[in-house]
Design an enzyme around this catalytic site. Structure first.
Site, mmCIF file in Angstrom:
data_model
loop_
_atom_site.group_PDB
_atom_site.id
_atom_site.type_symbol
_atom_site.label_atom_id
_atom_site.label_comp_id
_atom_site.label_asym_id
_atom_site.label_seq_id
_atom_site.Cartn_x
_atom_site.Cartn_y
_atom_site.Cartn_z
ATOM 1 N N HIS A 143 0.811 -1.228 0.000
ATOM 2 C CA HIS A 143 0.000 0.000 0.000
ATOM 3 C C HIS A 143 0.839 1.270 0.000
ATOM 4 O O HIS A 143 0.309 2.359 -0.247
ATOM 5 C CB HIS A 143 -0.927 0.051 1.224
ATOM 6 C CG HIS A 143 -1.944 -1.037 1.276
ATOM 7 N ND1 HIS A 143 -2.777 -1.327 0.219
ATOM 8 C CD2 HIS A 143 -2.261 -1.924 2.259
ATOM 9 C CE1 HIS A 143 -3.576 -2.344 0.553
ATOM 10 N NE2 HIS A 143 -3.271 -2.726 1.780
ATOM 11 N N ASP A 180 -2.873 -10.578 -2.307
ATOM 12 C CA ASP A 180 -3.396 -10.079 -1.030
ATOM 13 C C ASP A 180 -4.842 -9.627 -1.284
ATOM 14 O O ASP A 180 -5.168 -9.146 -2.372
ATOM 15 C CB ASP A 180 -2.542 -8.898 -0.551
ATOM 16 C CG ASP A 180 -2.954 -8.377 0.823
ATOM 17 O OD1 ASP A 180 -2.269 -8.702 1.803
ATOM 18 O OD2 ASP A 180 -3.968 -7.647 0.905
ATOM 19 N N HIS A 182 -6.433 -7.157 -0.300
ATOM 20 C CA HIS A 182 -6.578 -5.708 -0.484
ATOM 21 C C HIS A 182 -5.885 -5.277 -1.779
ATOM 22 O O HIS A 182 -4.947 -5.940 -2.235
ATOM 23 C CB HIS A 182 -5.989 -4.976 0.730
ATOM 24 C CG HIS A 182 -6.616 -5.381 2.034
ATOM 25 N ND1 HIS A 182 -6.004 -6.266 2.905
ATOM 26 C CD2 HIS A 182 -7.812 -5.059 2.579
ATOM 27 C CE1 HIS A 182 -6.800 -6.447 3.964
ATOM 28 N NE2 HIS A 182 -7.902 -5.733 3.778
ATOM 29 N N ASP A 268 -4.869 -12.984 3.375
ATOM 30 C CA ASP A 268 -6.099 -12.436 3.954
ATOM 31 C C ASP A 268 -7.322 -12.675 3.076
ATOM 32 O O ASP A 268 -8.413 -12.230 3.418
ATOM 33 C CB ASP A 268 -5.935 -10.953 4.318
ATOM 34 C CG ASP A 268 -5.114 -10.170 3.331
ATOM 35 O OD1 ASP A 268 -4.858 -10.677 2.227
ATOM 36 O OD2 ASP A 268 -4.728 -9.032 3.665
HETATM 37 N N1 6DK Z 1 -9.409 -0.526 7.873
HETATM 38 C C1 6DK Z 1 -2.693 -5.393 3.988
HETATM 39 O O1 6DK Z 1 -3.202 -6.621 4.400
HETATM 40 C C2 6DK Z 1 -3.165 -4.246 4.881
HETATM 41 O O2 6DK Z 1 -3.097 -5.220 2.659
HETATM 42 C C3 6DK Z 1 -4.634 -4.073 4.917
HETATM 43 C C4 6DK Z 1 -5.038 -2.802 5.642
HETATM 44 C C5 6DK Z 1 -6.507 -2.821 5.770
HETATM 45 C C6 6DK Z 1 -7.043 -1.851 6.741
HETATM 46 C C7 6DK Z 1 -8.466 -2.126 6.546
HETATM 47 C C8 6DK Z 1 -9.394 -1.837 7.533
HETATM 48 C C9 6DK Z 1 -10.338 0.182 8.519
HETATM 49 C C10 6DK Z 1 -11.560 -0.338 8.866
HETATM 50 C C11 6DK Z 1 -12.462 0.458 9.535
HETATM 51 C C12 6DK Z 1 -12.155 1.761 9.830
HETATM 52 C C13 6DK Z 1 -10.928 2.281 9.467
HETATM 53 C C14 6DK Z 1 -10.038 1.485 8.805
HETATM 54 F F1 6DK Z 1 -0.646 -4.348 3.605
HETATM 55 C C15 6DK Z 1 -1.167 -5.458 4.051
HETATM 56 F F2 6DK Z 1 -0.794 -5.679 5.270
HETATM 57 F F3 6DK Z 1 -0.729 -6.437 3.302
HETATM 58 O O3 6DK Z 1 -10.075 -2.752 7.881
HETATM 59 ZN ZN ZN Z 2 -4.190 -7.252 2.805
#
Ligand code: 6DK
Ligand code: ZN
Length: 369
Positions: A143, A180, A182, A268
């Site tokens: 990211h 992944d 995301h 994930d």
């Molecule tokens: N955020 C990843 O797995 C990181 O891609 C994923 C980050 C996801 C954050 C998502 C999430 C919220 C939810 C609710 C409110 C605010 C933010 F980079 C990697 F680690 F690989 O659920």
């Molecule tokens: Zn992820």
């Protein structure tokens, strides 16, 4: 078949604290402190399963070397690098940019070791020390954009390794597959206008980052057509993912003919993950790896370097990661005691609304020269 394996205890010491990766705890709002989702457990337990299963004895251990500032600066701005170094020297550390991506004191050194670890793994594959490699690094990287970290990521580990391969090692074309759950927005952003680096992201539709990774994000300028995004509907399981491999990823790699394939490997999308709603099992990851190896044999002498990203089920990430590494190294399956449960869930078949999205993106593959 020689498979490189890279892990370092310091990856487990990257300190993401207790804000859960959602929002800082706030008793008045009812937000209780909770260990950050991106904590050491899933990765440490994967490493321990590699050891306890005996697979470690079949792998070629690779030692990570830290990324230099010059290497990091191929992707990130000097201002961002300086900010991370400054915050990393503070007693309580800092955050990479969005409040979801905290790090403790010394976080810079660990993030530089993760980025350097991916470089080391890619070099080992390119110079033929190993046939393929898995870098079990932390923090994750896909990211992170040029001027900021986000989504638990500090530096763009794979992007930094790909730039290094292109600019220091003279590699021509590189493909980056991101499975992944995301969207691999950071990696994509670095190469969005670059026709020599194909990025392909399979992710759950619109989870993170918000409004990122639509099928119509396809690259820009000279790089137009060299970014592919498959926004899979929630509930996609093994057959949906394998259909995406067969109808988008494999054909795209055949057309693009990279010299090496890099993989942003999060677990994930598994059926046990708390942050997403996909259904993939260790069999799905095993088969995706198998298909990738077959096309890699065809187009790039089997050269694959995998970098670990997300995955938040402490129980299941180890079995999914083990399946990938067993496949990469041609070793028999140790076994997955969770598999009977997750493969018994309904919904692993390819469903019409999933097929529709995948078929749309499959139509873009012909634009790859
Ligand atoms: N955020 C990843 O797995 C990181 O891609 C994923 C980050 C996801 C954050 C998502 C999430 C919220 C939810 C609710 C409110 C605010 C933010 F980079 C990697 F680690 F690989 O659920
Ligand atoms: Zn992820």
């Amino acid at each position: 078949m020689t498979t490189g394996y890279l892990y370092h205890e310091l990856f487990g010491w990257h300190d993401t604290g207790t804000n859960a990766g959602l929002a800082p705890s706030d008793p008045a709002a009812g937000l209780q402190p909770f260990v950050h989702f991106e904590n050491a457990e899933t990765k440490r337990r994967l490493h321990e399963l590699i050891v306890v299963s005996g697979l470690i004895d079949k792998l070629e251990r690779i030692r990570p070397v830290s990324a230099t500032e010059e290497q990091i600066l191929r992707v990130h701005t000097p201002e961002y690098l300086e900010r991370i170094k400054t915050e990393s020297a503070l007693p309580k550390g800092g955050d990479a940019g969005d409040g979801l991506s905290p790090f403790g004191r010394g976080g810079y050194e660990i993030a530089a070791l993760a980025a350097g670890g991916v470089i080391t793994a890619v070099e080992a594959v390119l110079n033929g020390t190993v046939d393929n490699a898995y870098a079990l690094v932390r923090p994750p990287g896909h990211h992170a954009v040029a001027s900021s970290g986000m989504g638990f990521c500090i530096f763009g580990n794979l992007a930094i390794a790909a730039k290094h391969a292109r600019e220091a090692l003279g590699v021509g074309r590189i493909a980056i597959l991101d499975w992944d759950v995301h969207h691999g927005n950071g990696t994509q952003s670095v190469f969005y206008d670059d026709p020599d680096v194909l990025t392909v992201s399979l992710h759950q539709d619109n989870v993170f980052p918000p409004n990122s990774g639509a099928a119509l994000e396809r690259g820009e300028g000279e790089g137009s057509g060299y970014a592919l995004n498959v926004p899979l509907p929630p509930g996609t399981g093994d057959q949906g993912y394998l259909y995406a491999m067969d109808s988008v990823v494999v054909p795209a790699l055949r057309r693009f003919r990279p010299e090496i394939i890099l993989v942003a490997s999060g677990f994930d999308a598994s059926a046990m993950d708390p942050l997403s709603r996909q259904m993939v099992t260790s069999t799905g990851y095993r088969e995706m790896t198998r298909r990738l190896m077959d096309v890699a044999d065809e187009v790039c002498g089997g050269r694959i370097a995998v970098s670990h990203e997300g995955g938040y089920s402490p129980v299941y990430v180890p079995f999914c990661g083990l399946a990938v590494m067993e496949t990469l190294s041609g070793q028999p399956a140790f076994g997955d005691p969770v598999l009977p449960i997750v493969s018994g869930f309904a919904g692993h078949d390819l469903q019409a609304h999933q097929k529709q999205v995948i078929d749309e993106v499959a139509g873009f593959v012909a634009d790859i020269a």
